[in-house]
Design a protein around this motif. Structure first.
Motif, PDB file in Angstrom:
ATOM      1  N   ILE A  36      36.413  45.456  35.378  1.00 58.37           N
ATOM      2  CA  ILE A  36      37.712  46.109  35.061  1.00 58.37           C
ATOM      3  C   ILE A  36      38.899  45.010  35.120  1.00 58.37           C
ATOM      4  O   ILE A  36      39.077  44.741  36.352  1.00 58.37           O
ATOM      5  CB  ILE A  36      38.115  47.444  35.651  1.00 58.37           C
ATOM      6  N   GLN A  71      45.468  44.491  31.924  1.00 62.61           N
ATOM      7  CA  GLN A  71      46.266  43.681  31.292  1.00 62.61           C
ATOM      8  C   GLN A  71      47.444  43.037  31.921  1.00 62.61           C
ATOM      9  O   GLN A  71      48.155  42.215  31.571  1.00 62.61           O
ATOM     10  CB  GLN A  71      46.357  44.427  29.745  1.00 62.61           C
ATOM     11  N   GLU A  94      34.271  54.368  29.234  1.00 65.94           N
ATOM     12  CA  GLU A  94      35.285  54.906  28.043  1.00 65.94           C
ATOM     13  C   GLU A  94      36.715  54.810  28.487  1.00 65.94           C
ATOM     14  O   GLU A  94      37.454  55.145  27.722  1.00 65.94           O
ATOM     15  CB  GLU A  94      35.013  56.564  27.752  1.00 65.94           C
ATOM     16  N   LEU A  95      37.031  54.093  29.716  1.00 65.91           N
ATOM     17  CA  LEU A  95      38.377  53.875  30.165  1.00 65.91           C
ATOM     18  C   LEU A  95      39.058  52.830  29.382  1.00 65.91           C
ATOM     19  O   LEU A  95      38.658  51.921  28.753  1.00 65.91           O
ATOM     20  CB  LEU A  95      38.501  53.332  31.672  1.00 65.91           C
ATOM     21  N   THR A  96      40.307  53.309  28.755  1.00 72.15           N
ATOM     22  CA  THR A  96      41.161  52.421  28.206  1.00 72.15           C
ATOM     23  C   THR A  96      42.442  51.860  29.182  1.00 72.15           C
ATOM     24  O   THR A  96      42.975  50.969  28.762  1.00 72.15           O
ATOM     25  CB  THR A  96      41.771  52.921  26.692  1.00 72.15           C
ATOM     26  N   SER A  97      42.630  52.812  29.960  1.00 67.85           N
ATOM     27  CA  SER A  97      43.875  52.531  30.906  1.00 67.85           C
ATOM     28  C   SER A  97      43.609  53.134  32.245  1.00 67.85           C
ATOM     29  O   SER A  97      42.685  54.123  32.420  1.00 67.85           O
ATOM     30  CB  SER A  97      45.106  53.264  30.523  1.00 67.85           C
ATOM     31  N   GLU A 156      46.977  49.364  30.805  1.00 64.74           N
ATOM     32  CA  GLU A 156      45.827  49.149  30.024  1.00 64.74           C
ATOM     33  C   GLU A 156      44.860  48.188  30.733  1.00 64.74           C
ATOM     34  O   GLU A 156      45.079  47.245  31.241  1.00 64.74           O
ATOM     35  CB  GLU A 156      46.183  48.615  28.579  1.00 64.74           C
ATOM     36  N   ASP A 161      40.745  46.056  30.459  1.00 62.03           N
ATOM     37  CA  ASP A 161      39.740  45.828  29.551  1.00 62.03           C
ATOM     38  C   ASP A 161      38.314  46.122  30.605  1.00 62.03           C
ATOM     39  O   ASP A 161      38.586  45.750  31.555  1.00 62.03           O
ATOM     40  CB  ASP A 161      39.661  44.472  29.075  1.00 62.03           C
ATOM     41  N   ILE A 162      37.381  46.717  29.843  1.00 61.53           N
ATOM     42  CA  ILE A 162      36.218  46.971  30.622  1.00 61.53           C
ATOM     43  C   ILE A 162      34.956  46.111  30.153  1.00 61.53           C
ATOM     44  O   ILE A 162      34.845  46.210  28.697  1.00 61.53           O
ATOM     45  CB  ILE A 162      35.682  48.603  30.140  1.00 61.53           C
ATOM     46  N   GLU A 163      34.055  45.581  30.857  1.00 58.05           N
ATOM     47  CA  GLU A 163      33.042  44.826  30.622  1.00 58.05           C
ATOM     48  C   GLU A 163      32.008  45.261  31.456  1.00 58.05           C
ATOM     49  O   GLU A 163      32.062  45.203  32.684  1.00 58.05           O
ATOM     50  CB  GLU A 163      33.180  43.410  30.575  1.00 58.05           C
TER      51      GLU A 163
END
Length: 233
Positions: A76, A79, A126-129, A134, A136-138
């Motif tokens: 995670i 940004q 499913e997280l965006t923030s 904000e 990024d999820i990998e």
């Protein structure tokens, strides 16, 4: 809330009876590995990291070839920089994810690696923030380690400082320093340098990885031992 005690004998009996059973994340030192030495079952202990302190234990009947570990690691990356691992952990828990579904968290190259299981794994994907930032999820996968390798090494004794240094390819003095500072665990418990390792034991060292002691291959003419180790780094 107090965690429920691990009823390992019950889980072993259930697996021997034909079931696949799995814990949530538990402290590795809760597992009495002696109880897992049973020809009727197989086990998977995974925490997403070779030296994980919190792990998921899966037990299954011996006739089933293999099962997945139940652990997924996500990277995670906020940004907006500025968080340390404590800030990240606080923000993560404010998402309301169950504590028992979250394993170890590590900081890595401006982002964070977190081990998850169960519904928490799906929720993280499913997280965006997170915490108002904000992210990024990998998905990294089941393990954030660099892979495992089977090694055969020759050692003069079964002391953990001897086997650990040889297995990880570091000096004995360096490994002993890790033992003295509490960074080495034998079967999940903080280890003493004089402790000996036996077949089936697991030795984890922070920053180095984990060694699973497979077997003694033979004894040499000089009284040393050739041993087989599974080394994860």
């Amino acid at each position: 809330m107090t965690a429920k005690p691990l009823k390992l004998q019950t889980l072993v009996a259930q697996a021997a009876g034909g079931r696949v059973v799995r814990t949530a994340f538990i402290d590795a030192d809760e597992i009495d590995r002696r109880l897992l030495h049973n020809d009727e079952i197989k086990t998977v202990i995974a925490g997403g990291f070779p030296d994980a302190r919190r792990v998921v234990l899966t037990l299954h009947p011996a006739h089933i070839p293999s099962v997945d570990s139940g652990v997924t690691v996500y990277r995670i990356t906020p940004q907006t920089p500025g968080w340390d691992v404590q800030d990240f952990s606080v923000a993560l828990r404010r998402e309301g994810l169950p504590e028992e579904a979250l394993g170890d968290t590590r900081e890595e190259r401006g982002g964070f690696l977190v081990a998850t299981t169960g519904k928490a794994a799906k929720a993280l994907a499913e997280l965006t923030s997170l915490g108002g930032r904000e992210v990024d999820i990998e998905e990294v996968g089941e393990s954030a380690g660099r892979g495992a390798k089977v090694r055969e090494v020759v050692v003069p004794s079964m002391r953990i400082d001897v086997v650990g240094a040889k297995g990880f390819g570091v000096s004995r003095a360096y490994f002993q320093q890790g033992v003295e500072t509490g960074k080495v665990r034998l079967n999940g418990q903080v280890a003493r340098a004089s402790a000996e390792i036996r077949e089936g034991d697991s030795l984890a060292a922070e920053g180095l990885g984990r060694i699973d002691f497979k077997r003694v291959v033979n004894e040499t003419r000089r009284g040393n031992y050739k041993v087989e180790l599974n080394v994860e780094k």
